[in-house]
Motif scaffolding. Structure first.
Motif, PDB file in Angstrom:
ATOM      1  N   ALA A  53       0.829  -1.203   0.000  1.00  0.00           N
ATOM      2  CA  ALA A  53       0.000   0.000   0.000  1.00  0.00           C
ATOM      3  C   ALA A  53       0.867   1.258   0.000  1.00  0.00           C
ATOM      4  CB  ALA A  53      -0.927   0.005   1.214  1.00  0.00           C
ATOM      5  N   ASN A  54       2.108   1.126   0.451  1.00  0.00           N
ATOM      6  CA  ASN A  54       2.990   2.280   0.583  1.00  0.00           C
ATOM      7  C   ASN A  54       4.153   2.296  -0.395  1.00  0.00           C
ATOM      8  OD1 ASN A  54       1.622   3.323   2.961  1.00  0.00           O
ATOM      9  ND2 ASN A  54       2.470   1.546   4.009  1.00  0.00           N
ATOM     10  N   TYR A  55       4.530   1.117  -0.888  1.00  0.00           N
ATOM     11  CA  TYR A  55       5.708   1.020  -1.747  1.00  0.00           C
ATOM     12  C   TYR A  55       5.420   0.158  -2.961  1.00  0.00           C
ATOM     13  CZ  TYR A  55       8.174   2.587   2.475  1.00  0.00           C
ATOM     14  OH  TYR A  55       8.583   3.284   3.571  1.00  0.00           O
ATOM     15  N   SER A  56       6.062   0.491  -4.082  1.00  0.00           N
ATOM     16  CA  SER A  56       5.975  -0.352  -5.276  1.00  0.00           C
ATOM     17  C   SER A  56       6.896  -1.553  -5.091  1.00  0.00           C
ATOM     18  CB  SER A  56       6.420   0.436  -6.509  1.00  0.00           C
ATOM     19  OG  SER A  56       7.821   0.673  -6.452  1.00  0.00           O
ATOM     20  N   GLU A  57       6.743  -2.543  -5.948  1.00  0.00           N
ATOM     21  CA  GLU A  57       7.621  -3.713  -5.889  1.00  0.00           C
ATOM     22  C   GLU A  57       9.084  -3.294  -6.029  1.00  0.00           C
ATOM     23  OE1 GLU A  57       8.419  -7.826  -8.406  1.00  0.00           O
ATOM     24  OE2 GLU A  57       6.432  -6.923  -8.474  1.00  0.00           O
ATOM     25  N   GLU A  58       9.350  -2.330  -6.922  1.00  0.00           N
ATOM     26  CA  GLU A  58      10.719  -1.866  -7.140  1.00  0.00           C
ATOM     27  C   GLU A  58      11.267  -1.185  -5.890  1.00  0.00           C
ATOM     28  OE1 GLU A  58       8.140  -1.229  -9.277  1.00  0.00           O
ATOM     29  OE2 GLU A  58       8.729  -2.783 -10.699  1.00  0.00           O
ATOM     30  N   GLU A  59      10.426  -0.380  -5.219  1.00  0.00           N
ATOM     31  CA  GLU A  59      10.872   0.296  -3.997  1.00  0.00           C
ATOM     32  C   GLU A  59      11.150  -0.713  -2.885  1.00  0.00           C
ATOM     33  OE1 GLU A  59       8.617   4.601  -4.254  1.00  0.00           O
ATOM     34  OE2 GLU A  59       7.415   2.839  -3.779  1.00  0.00           O
ATOM     35  N   ILE A  60      10.291  -1.720  -2.781  1.00  0.00           N
ATOM     36  CA  ILE A  60      10.493  -2.755  -1.763  1.00  0.00           C
ATOM     37  C   ILE A  60      11.791  -3.504  -2.040  1.00  0.00           C
ATOM     38  CG2 ILE A  60       9.582  -4.909  -0.803  1.00  0.00           C
ATOM     39  CD1 ILE A  60       6.739  -3.742  -1.404  1.00  0.00           C
ATOM     40  N   LEU A  61      12.025  -3.843  -3.298  1.00  0.00           N
ATOM     41  CA  LEU A  61      13.264  -4.533  -3.664  1.00  0.00           C
ATOM     42  C   LEU A  61      14.477  -3.679  -3.300  1.00  0.00           C
ATOM     43  CD1 LEU A  61      14.715  -6.935  -4.942  1.00  0.00           C
ATOM     44  CD2 LEU A  61      14.429  -5.819  -7.161  1.00  0.00           C
ATOM     45  N   ASP A  62      14.392  -2.384  -3.556  1.00  0.00           N
ATOM     46  CA  ASP A  62      15.493  -1.481  -3.226  1.00  0.00           C
ATOM     47  C   ASP A  62      15.765  -1.478  -1.723  1.00  0.00           C
ATOM     48  OD1 ASP A  62      17.387   0.734  -4.050  1.00  0.00           O
ATOM     49  OD2 ASP A  62      16.141   1.800  -2.594  1.00  0.00           O
ATOM     50  N   ILE A  63      14.704  -1.469  -0.919  1.00  0.00           N
ATOM     51  CA  ILE A  63      14.863  -1.486   0.540  1.00  0.00           C
ATOM     52  C   ILE A  63      15.505  -2.804   0.983  1.00  0.00           C
ATOM     53  CG2 ILE A  63      13.626  -1.520   2.745  1.00  0.00           C
ATOM     54  CD1 ILE A  63      11.555   0.399   1.361  1.00  0.00           C
ATOM     55  N   ALA A  79      17.272 -13.799  -6.457  1.00  0.00           N
ATOM     56  CA  ALA A  79      15.912 -14.282  -6.685  1.00  0.00           C
ATOM     57  C   ALA A  79      15.085 -14.255  -5.405  1.00  0.00           C
ATOM     58  CB  ALA A  79      15.944 -15.692  -7.268  1.00  0.00           C
ATOM     59  N   GLU A  80      15.729 -14.495  -4.255  1.00  0.00           N
ATOM     60  CA  GLU A  80      15.007 -14.432  -2.980  1.00  0.00           C
ATOM     61  C   GLU A  80      14.476 -13.029  -2.742  1.00  0.00           C
ATOM     62  OE1 GLU A  80      17.304 -15.704   0.389  1.00  0.00           O
ATOM     63  OE2 GLU A  80      16.761 -17.803   0.095  1.00  0.00           O
ATOM     64  N   ALA A  81      15.320 -12.028  -2.932  1.00  0.00           N
ATOM     65  CA  ALA A  81      14.914 -10.638  -2.719  1.00  0.00           C
ATOM     66  C   ALA A  81      13.799 -10.257  -3.682  1.00  0.00           C
ATOM     67  CB  ALA A  81      16.112  -9.703  -2.885  1.00  0.00           C
ATOM     68  N   GLU A  82      13.920 -10.678  -4.943  1.00  0.00           N
ATOM     69  CA  GLU A  82      12.896 -10.363  -5.945  1.00  0.00           C
ATOM     70  C   GLU A  82      11.564 -11.008  -5.580  1.00  0.00           C
ATOM     71  OE1 GLU A  82      14.471 -11.486  -9.757  1.00  0.00           O
ATOM     72  OE2 GLU A  82      16.253 -10.243  -9.469  1.00  0.00           O
ATOM     73  N   ALA A  83      11.612 -12.254  -5.125  1.00  0.00           N
ATOM     74  CA  ALA A  83      10.384 -12.961  -4.766  1.00  0.00           C
ATOM     75  C   ALA A  83       9.716 -12.316  -3.560  1.00  0.00           C
ATOM     76  CB  ALA A  83      10.691 -14.433  -4.485  1.00  0.00           C
ATOM     77  N   VAL A  84      10.508 -11.945  -2.564  1.00  0.00           N
ATOM     78  CA  VAL A  84       9.960 -11.308  -1.364  1.00  0.00           C
ATOM     79  C   VAL A  84       9.367  -9.947  -1.719  1.00  0.00           C
ATOM     80  CG1 VAL A  84      10.546 -10.308   0.887  1.00  0.00           C
ATOM     81  CG2 VAL A  84      11.408 -12.571   0.260  1.00  0.00           C
ATOM     82  N   ALA A  85      10.045  -9.184  -2.568  1.00  0.00           N
ATOM     83  CA  ALA A  85       9.531  -7.877  -2.976  1.00  0.00           C
ATOM     84  C   ALA A  85       8.189  -8.021  -3.682  1.00  0.00           C
ATOM     85  CB  ALA A  85      10.538  -7.164  -3.879  1.00  0.00           C
ATOM     86  N   ALA A  86       8.091  -8.995  -4.578  1.00  0.00           N
ATOM     87  CA  ALA A  86       6.832  -9.219  -5.296  1.00  0.00           C
ATOM     88  C   ALA A  86       5.730  -9.640  -4.326  1.00  0.00           C
ATOM     89  CB  ALA A  86       7.030 -10.281  -6.379  1.00  0.00           C
ATOM     90  N   TRP A  87       6.070 -10.500  -3.379  1.00  0.00           N
ATOM     91  CA  TRP A  87       5.097 -10.998  -2.397  1.00  0.00           C
ATOM     92  C   TRP A  87       4.612  -9.862  -1.503  1.00  0.00           C
ATOM     93  CZ3 TRP A  87       5.129 -11.961   3.025  1.00  0.00           C
ATOM     94  CH2 TRP A  87       4.163 -12.860   3.481  1.00  0.00           C
ATOM     95  N   LEU A  88       5.550  -9.043  -1.012  1.00  0.00           N
ATOM     96  CA  LEU A  88       5.171  -7.935  -0.137  1.00  0.00           C
ATOM     97  C   LEU A  88       4.395  -6.860  -0.894  1.00  0.00           C
ATOM     98  CD1 LEU A  88       8.359  -7.515   2.073  1.00  0.00           C
ATOM     99  CD2 LEU A  88       6.090  -8.258   2.832  1.00  0.00           C
ATOM    100  N   ALA A  89       4.705  -6.669  -2.176  1.00  0.00           N
ATOM    101  CA  ALA A  89       4.010  -5.656  -2.970  1.00  0.00           C
ATOM    102  C   ALA A  89       2.526  -5.979  -3.103  1.00  0.00           C
ATOM    103  CB  ALA A  89       4.653  -5.531  -4.351  1.00  0.00           C
ATOM    104  N   GLU A  90       2.167  -7.247  -2.956  1.00  0.00           N
ATOM    105  CA  GLU A  90       0.760  -7.647  -3.033  1.00  0.00           C
ATOM    106  C   GLU A  90       0.025  -7.440  -1.715  1.00  0.00           C
ATOM    107  OE1 GLU A  90       0.640 -11.652  -4.461  1.00  0.00           O
ATOM    108  OE2 GLU A  90       1.767 -11.157  -6.266  1.00  0.00           O
ATOM    109  N   LYS A  91       0.755  -7.143  -0.654  1.00  0.00           N
ATOM    110  CA  LYS A  91       0.157  -6.933   0.672  1.00  0.00           C
ATOM    111  C   LYS A  91      -0.311  -5.488   0.778  1.00  0.00           C
ATOM    112  CE  LYS A  91       1.398 -11.022   2.098  1.00  0.00           C
ATOM    113  NZ  LYS A  91       0.368 -12.030   1.989  1.00  0.00           N
TER     114      LYS A  91
END
Length: 92
Positions: A53-63, A79-91
Motif C-alpha cells: 500500500a505504501n511502496y511499489s515492488e521496485e521500492e520494496i526490492l530497493d529497501i 531471486a530471494e529478494a525479488e520474490a519477497v519484494a513481489a510478495w510484499l508488494a501484493e500486501k
C-alpha cells in the motif's frame, strides 16, 4: 529394467528473473519476522503487513537490497529478494 536417472537437475531460481521457484513466504519467515513480527505487523522494526500500500515492488526490492533506517541491506539477495519484494508488494 534399468531406468537409473542420473541427471542432477538443480534449480537455482535465477534463470531469466523467474521467482516462482523461490518460496517468498518461507524466506520472509526465515529472514524478516525476527524484526518485523510473526504477522508482519511490527516488532523492533516497522509493520510490513501492508507494504504494497505504501511502496511499489521496485521500492520494496530497493529497501531489501540496500536497507533503510535501521535495516541493513542484503538480508535477502537475488531471486530471494525479488520474490519477497513481489510478495510484499501484493500486501495492501
Amino acid at each position: 529394467g534399468g531406468g537409473n536417472d542420473t541427471s542432477n537437475e538443480t534449480d537455482t531460481g535465477t534463470s531469466g528473473g523467474e521467482t516462482a521457484a523461490v518460496d517468498a513466504e518461507a524466506v520472509v519467515q526465515q529472514k524478516c519476522i525476527s524484526c518485523h513480527g510473526g504477522d508482519l505487523t511490527g516488532a523492533s522494526a516497522p509493520a510490513i503487513d501492508k507494504a504494497g500500500a505504501n511502496y511499489s515492488e521496485e521500492e520494496i526490492l530497493d529497501i531489501i537490497l540496500n536497507g533503510q533506517g535501521g535495516m541493513p541491506g542484503g538480508i535477502a539477495k537475488g531471486a530471494e529478494a525479488e520474490a519477497v519484494a513481489a510478495w510484499l508488494a501484493e500486501k495492501k
